[in-house]
Every structure is written in structure tokens, then in C-alpha cells.
Design an enzyme around this catalytic site. Structure first.
Site, PDB file in Angstrom:
ATOM      1  CG  ASN A 167      -5.225   3.218   9.374  1.00  0.00           C
ATOM      2  OD1 ASN A 167      -5.691   4.195   8.774  1.00  0.00           O
ATOM      3  ND2 ASN A 167      -4.116   3.290  10.068  1.00  0.00           N
ATOM      4  N   GLY A 217       0.814  -1.206   0.000  1.00  0.00           N
ATOM      5  CA  GLY A 217       0.000   0.000   0.000  1.00  0.00           C
ATOM      6  C   GLY A 217       0.852   1.262   0.000  1.00  0.00           C
ATOM      7  CG  HIS A 247       0.188  -6.666   4.925  1.00  0.00           C
ATOM      8  ND1 HIS A 247      -0.008  -6.292   6.227  1.00  0.00           N
ATOM      9  CD2 HIS A 247       0.538  -5.543   4.269  1.00  0.00           C
ATOM     10  CE1 HIS A 247       0.232  -4.986   6.345  1.00  0.00           C
ATOM     11  NE2 HIS A 247       0.562  -4.508   5.164  1.00  0.00           N
ATOM     12  CD  GLN A 293      -6.817  -1.209   7.437  1.00  0.00           C
ATOM     13  OE1 GLN A 293      -7.552  -2.179   7.661  1.00  0.00           O
ATOM     14  NE2 GLN A 293      -5.569  -1.150   7.878  1.00  0.00           N
ATOM     15  CB  THR A 316      12.610  -9.878 -11.245  1.00  0.00           C
ATOM     16  OG1 THR A 316      13.717  -9.550 -12.088  1.00  0.00           O
ATOM     17  CG2 THR A 316      12.194 -11.319 -11.478  1.00  0.00           C
ATOM     18  CB  CYS A 352       3.086   6.488  24.686  1.00  0.00           C
ATOM     19  SG  CYS A 352       4.325   6.589  25.970  1.00  0.00           S
ATOM     20  CB  SER A 354      -1.955  -3.353   1.276  1.00  0.00           C
ATOM     21  OG  SER A 354      -0.888  -4.046   1.877  1.00  0.00           O
TER      22      SER A 354
HETATM   23  C1  LIG Z   1      -4.953   2.719   5.324  1.00  0.00           C
HETATM   24  C2  LIG Z   1      -3.619   2.138   5.044  1.00  0.00           C
HETATM   25  N1  LIG Z   1      -2.912   2.567   3.996  1.00  0.00           N
HETATM   26  C3  LIG Z   1      -1.703   2.077   3.700  1.00  0.00           C
HETATM   27  C4  LIG Z   1      -1.115   1.100   4.482  1.00  0.00           C
HETATM   28  C5  LIG Z   1       0.263   0.622   4.135  1.00  0.00           C
HETATM   29  O1  LIG Z   1       0.229  -0.594   3.464  1.00  0.00           O
HETATM   30  P1  LIG Z   1       1.554  -1.487   3.345  1.00  0.00           P
HETATM   31  O2  LIG Z   1       1.832  -1.973   4.712  1.00  0.00           O
HETATM   32  O3  LIG Z   1       1.179  -2.572   2.412  1.00  0.00           O
HETATM   33  O4  LIG Z   1       2.618  -0.609   2.798  1.00  0.00           O
HETATM   34  C6  LIG Z   1      -1.821   0.611   5.585  1.00  0.00           C
HETATM   35  C7  LIG Z   1      -1.255  -0.461   6.439  1.00  0.00           C
HETATM   36  O5  LIG Z   1      -0.614  -0.262   7.428  1.00  0.00           O
HETATM   37  C8  LIG Z   1      -3.092   1.151   5.870  1.00  0.00           C
HETATM   38  O6  LIG Z   1      -3.786   0.735   6.933  1.00  0.00           O
END
Ligand SMILES: Cc1ncc(COP(=O)(O)O)c(C=O)c1O
Ligand code: FES
Lengths: 387, 200
Positions: A153, A72, A203, A181, A239, A327, A201
Site C-alpha cells: 500500500n 480487508g 473500498h 491493493q 445478516t 508523526c 477490500s
Molecule cells: C494492504 C492492505 N491490507 C488491508 C487493508 C485494510 O482493509 P480494510 O480497510 O478494508 O479493513 C488495507 C487498507 O487500508 C490495505 O492497504
């Protein structure tokens, strides 16, 4: 209650699904370079293209319009870098985004600002939704890009994407959304939203880390962030990451076919957690929008208790969540998202994000409900701040 | 230095975090002879220290905090250590001594861990005031330079002793000036002085 591990941090990342892991393992032996012309190379390439079709399909796009990236962050940066080059060549330069974006958008926008682009960071209301009047007023003949995340997020608030896309297009701007998200959690459709760019993204949807996608509408400009070979039509060199891409494709296909179940399941569990916390712990506050919110996300402020202390007491009980207070990460600033919703620093410091997922269970929720009231009561009893 | 999270799993820290000593309980009748409060909830932490003192010796102590795990663990440790100490000795305890007893704290936690120490000094100052000796230990005491993070001239001195030679080095060790930045001028002057005194 016996100690167990309860993972409720799915918005941070998700575990790799067993099916995806198996498919990736098998793909590790398909070692050929997907750009090679020989048979093995063509085989590897075919698998990449199959994955591309699956990834495109979960956002309602055609396969030709999606490129693979490292995640992302890269996808978002690619869009902002493209706007940098575009703006430098003359014409429009205005950028409109929001105060609650992920740091990879916020910092890319600040970079453009440093480079002299007029950047506007829109306010959100106390539920985290973009102020549509302010957006309409911010748009003009100079607006080059509108970038608004589909779902947040931290608090899970979902924006009115169709309305925002319509406003952006009416102003003649490019419309980008960070849907990292949203994908796999709610329906996403690049056409209904009129998105020119959309970030995904892998993951976050039970696929591997380090793989992402970017939708680029035909005709929208694109400038590579990584220059080199001709991969991805020259839009992103390097690649092909075959196993990662294959894992992304399968994860996306599964997520799409299971979307209804996912929504129903996580929503029921999230509501059980929310209602349980509300009845067991006095004076808490649910952050975000009551309805326009990701089904799996619950952000709660616990007045009188400090977020990191809550997080670590939960951690010792085996419960894994995130805090809105940074924190723990070395900065003393509370979450920029919560502050943007108008939450005072004190409430923002005492906030916890619970994010559930496809492996979450009622037992997990009940385990949290069994532990958290005691933790909060204890912290409040020793607190200098009244709840 | 330990990393951001592994420290929690040192047995000592974990013990003090899960069973903090001398925490004030709203149910008990603790008659304090002096109290001191420090920190700011806006910055995410606040600490209250309460002392029972007899013949300038600390007989008993209670504390409360709105603070993170390291504030809780280090204040718990501190509250144990000062029982039976003279107020003067307690006034001169160094936050590093507490950190050492806890087996070290990560850099980004030093700020949180000095909170108890500052609140303790505020309580002792309060006691001195009540007994007609206002400011008696002032020369020994520290002057807060960075009000956001409660960092004193002593902390700057200590950072220089430990090798800080410039603003970046000082920030690395203390995080000074990372909130509003208003303390930078005064802090740089002190830094200059201490580098002059302790520098190589
Ligand atoms: C809203 C949002 N954008 C972007 C990202 C970044 O994605 P990535 O970890 O694949 O770079 C995240 C994840 O942490 C996300 O929650
Ligand atoms: S006074 Fe030092 S950071 Fe504000």
C-alpha cells in the site's frame, strides 16, 4: 494557479463510483433479509449471489469460494484466526510473512507469535521485494502458513506471486495473500498464484467502505471469526449487508472490465508526475520497485524536508496525499515499510505517497507539479538538514 | 484539546505555519551571538535557534528546523514573543504559554511544539557560556530526562500539576518513554517526588 482540490490518496480509499452509488441506493429498498425464505428474501439473496460471482470473477475464482466480510482487516484476521485453531490442534505451526505487511496482518502475526507460534518476518530488498532465498530457507516441514501481500500500500511494490505461491505449496504450507491493493489495479488470479486464501477490500475499488471478501480454496481450513447464524456456509455469521455487497459486486465487475484502461491511464499519469518531480526537484528519491510497482503509486523521499510539513503545506494548497512518516498519527516512528527497504529514518521521515486513480487527470498532476517544487524549496531553505 | 488535524485550521496556527516569522534565510547575513540546537533527525525533528543579544536582552532571533507543522508554528510564535525579552525571562517561558497563544495543540503535537523552547534554552545557555556565566540559569533551567523526546524534569513537574498521577497519566500528557523507554526509571522517580509534592 487557482486553488482546487486534488485527491491523490486513492490507496487510502477511493470515492464511490456514481454507478455503484445509484445501484446501492436502489438496493436500499430491497430490505428483506437475504436469509429469509419468502420471495423478497429470495430476491435479496439472488442479488447477493450475483455480486459474489462478480467478486469471484475479478480474482479468477469460482463463486462458491468467496465469502463476504466487513473488509480487508477482517479477511486477514480470519485467516490468522483459522491458523491459530489449526495449529492448536497439533501438526504444523510455523508462520512466514514479511516486514512490510499492512498492520492488520503484522499485528495478527504478532498475536500468533505471542500465542507461541514460530513466526518469521521476512526482509525485503531496497525495492521492497521479498528476498526469495530467505523465503526458501524459512520454509520447512513445520510451515503452516505463508502470508505475503501481493502489492504494498505504501510503495506499491508487487511481489513475484507465482514464485512465492509455488514455494509455499512445495513446502506443503497454506498460502495467503493480502491482495487488497492489487485487486482492480493489476491482474489477480488465485490459480496462477496458487493461493489458498486471498483478501480483498471493496473500498479500494470505488465501492463502499466496510465490505470485503475472502477467497478460500476448497479443502483449505476455515474457522469463523464471527460465530452465529449459518450465513456464508457458517464461515461468517451476520445478516447480509445487501447494499454493501451489491455495491462490491458492481464495483468489481466494472473494475475488471476496465482494468486495461485503468492501468494505462494511471501509469501514464503516474509517470508524468514522477518525471515532472524528478526534473523539477533536485535530490529526490523514488522508493519502491521501478517496474514491479502498482501503476498508480509513487512514493518519493524529499531529503531535507519533513514529511508531515510537506503534507500539510500540500493540504493547504488543496492536494491530498499521505506521508510515510507517522508523526501525524501520533507515533514518531517512520514508516515500517520504508525502514524495511533500508531507507534511513531521515529519508523515511521525509516521504510522501502519491496514489492516483480513475478520476485523476493531467491537470491534477500539473497542479501538483506547480506547487510542490516551491514547498520543498521553502522547507529545505529553513531546514537544519542538508538535502 | 483540539483533535489531531483541526488545530491546523485555527487561524493563528495556520498563519504561523504558512508565514513563519524569523526563519533564518541562507541569503541573509545574520551574525548570531549564540546558537542552540536540539532534537534528532532520526526521531523526525531538529531545531536550531540563533540569537542576537545586547545587555542580556534578546535583540533579534532566527531559527531553522527539520520539523513538522506544529514545530514550525510554535517556534514561529515563540520567536516573536521573545524579541525584546531578557534572556532570563525567555529562559523561563513555558511551552504551554506558547501552545495557549496558538489556541491549543493536540496531545500528540506537544512533543513537536516544545522543540523550539528547548532549542531556545540551549542557545541562551550557549550565550551564558560565551559570556563567562556557564550554567547561570541552571537552577531555573530544566534537566532533560527523556532524551528521545526532549522531555525535562520541568515537563514532568508540569504534567503532575495538571493531574498526572501515574506512569500512564504522565505518558498521556507528555508521551515520555515512548521511543526507547530508557528514561522510565528516572522519570518514575521524579514522578513519585512530584506527586508527593503536588499530589492531593
Ligand atoms: C494492504 C492492505 N491490507 C488491508 C487493508 C485494510 O482493509 P480494510 O480497510 O478494508 O479493513 C488495507 C487498507 O487500508 C490495505 O492497504
Ligand atoms: S529516553 Fe525516554 S523514550 Fe528514550
Amino acid at each position: 494557479m487557482d486553488k482546487r482540490t486534488v485527491y491523490m490518496d486513492y490507496n487510502a480509499t477511493t470515492p464511490l463510483r456514481a454507478e455503484v452509488k445509484e445501484a446501492m441506493k436502489a438496493d436500499l429498498d430491497v430490505y428483506a433479509n437475504a436469509s429469509s425464505m419468502h420471495e423478497l428474501g429470495r430476491l435479496a439473496r439472488a442479488r447477493v449471489e450475483e455480486a459474489r460471482a462478480d467478486v469471484a470473477s475479478i480474482i479468477g475464482a469460482g463463486s462458491d469460494d468467496v465469502i463476504f466480510t466487513s473488509g480487508g482487516s477482517e479477511s486477514n484476521n480470519t485467516v490468522f484466526a483459522t491458523m491459530f485453531h489449526r495449529g492448536r490442534r497439533g501438526g504444523r505451526t510455523g508462520v512466514v510473512t514479511t516486514k512490510i505487511e499492512h498492520p492488520c496482518v503484522l499485528n495478527a502475526a504478532r498475536w500468533l507469535e505471542d500465542e507461541g507460534f514460530p513466526v518469521r518476518f521476512l526482509d525485503v530488498d531496497n525495492t521492497g521485494r521479498v528476498d526469495m532465498d530467505q523465503l526458501a530457507r524459512a520454509l520447512g516441514p513445520d510451515t503452516l502458513l505463508v502470508s505475503v501481500m501481493a502489492a504494498n500500500n505504501e510503495i506499491g511494490t508487487i511481489q513475484d506471486m507465482e514464485a512465492i505461491g509455488a514455494l509455499a505449496k512445495k513446502a506443503g504450507a497454506y498460502f495467503h495473500t493480502d491482495a487488497t491493493q492489487a485487486v482492480g489495479k493489476i491482474p489477480v488470479d488465485v490459480d496462477r498464484w496458487q493461493a489458498d486464501y486471498l483478501t480483498l477490500s471493496c473500498h479500494k475499488l470505488y465501492g463502499p467502505k466496510g465490505v470485503g471478501g475472502l477467497f478460500i480454496r476448497k479443502g483449505a481450513p476455515i474457522e469463523p471469526l464471527i460465530r452465529g447464524g449459518h450465513q456464508e456456509h457458517g464461515h461468517r455469521a451476520g445478516t447480509y449487508n445487501n447494499p454493501g455487497i451489491l455495491g462490491f459486486g458492481l464495483a468489481a465487475r466494472l473494475a475488471k472490465s476496465e482494468l486495461d484502461d485503468y492501468e494505462a491511464k494511471t501509469r501514464a499519469l503516474r509517470n508524468r508526475l514522477r518525471d515532472g518531480l524528478l526534473s523539477a526537484i533536485p535530490k529526490i528519491r523514488i522508493n519502491g520497485h521501478p517496474d514491479f510497482v502498482l501503476p498508480n503509486t509513487l512514493n518519493v523521499s524529499f531529503p531535507g524536508a519533513e514529511g508531515e510539513a510537506i503534507l500539510l503545506y500540500m493540504d493547504l494548497a488543496g492536494i491530498e496525499v499521505s506521508t510515510g512518516s507517522a508523526c501525524a498519527s501520533g507515533s514518531l516512528d517512520p514508516s515500517h515499510v520504508l525502514l524495511a527497504t533500508g531507507l534511513g529514518p531521515e529519508l523515511a521521515h521525509g516521504s510522501i505517497r502519491f496514489s492516483l486513480g480513475r478520476d485523476s487527470t493531467e491537470d491534477d498532476v500539473d497542479y501538483v507539479l506547480g506547487h510542490l517544487p516551491g514547498i520543498i524549496a521553502r522547507l529545505r531553505a529553513m531546514s537544519t538538514v542538508d538535502a | 484539546m483540539t483533535s489531531a488535524f483541526s488545530w491546523l485550521y485555527s487561524d493563528v496556527v495556520k498563519d504561523h505555519f504558512t508565514n513563519p516569522r524569523n526563519v533564518f534565510s541562507p541569503d541573509e547575513d545574520f551574525k548570531a551571538d549564540a546558537e542552540g540546537m536540539t532534537g534528532n533527525v532520526k526521531c523526525g525533528d531538529q531545531m536550531l535557534f540563533m540569537l542576537k543579544v545586547e545587555d542580556d536582552v534578546i535583540k533579534d532571533v532566527r531559527w531553522k528546523t527539520y520539523g513538522c507543522a506544529s514545530a514550525i508554528a510554535s517556534t514561529s510564535m515563540l520567536s516573536d514573543v521573545i524579541k525584546g525579552m531578557t534572556i532570563r525571562d525567555a529562559y523561563n517561558i513555558k511551552p504551554e504559554d506558547i501552545a495557549t497563544r496558538l489556541g491549543g495543540l493536540p496531545d500528540n503535537k506537544i512533543h513537536c511544539s516544545v522543540l523550539g523552547d528547548k532549542a531556545l534554552r540551549a542557545a541562551i545557555d550557549n550565550y551564558l557560556e560565551k559570556t563567562g556565566r556557564a550554567g547561570a540559569f541552571r537552577n531555573e533551567g530544566a534537566k532533560i530526562v527523556c532524551t528521545c523526546l526532549n522531555i525535562s524534569d520541568r515537563d514532568i513537574e508540569e504534567a503532575v500539576k495538571q493531574g498526572a498521577r501515574d506512569w500512564e497519566g504522565l505518558q498521556e500528557r507528555t508521551k515520555i518513554g515512548t521511543v526507547c523507554g530508557g528514561c522510565r526509571k528516572e522519570a518514575e522517580e521524579l514522578l513519585h517526588d512530584y506527586v508527593h509534592i503536588f499530589g492531593d
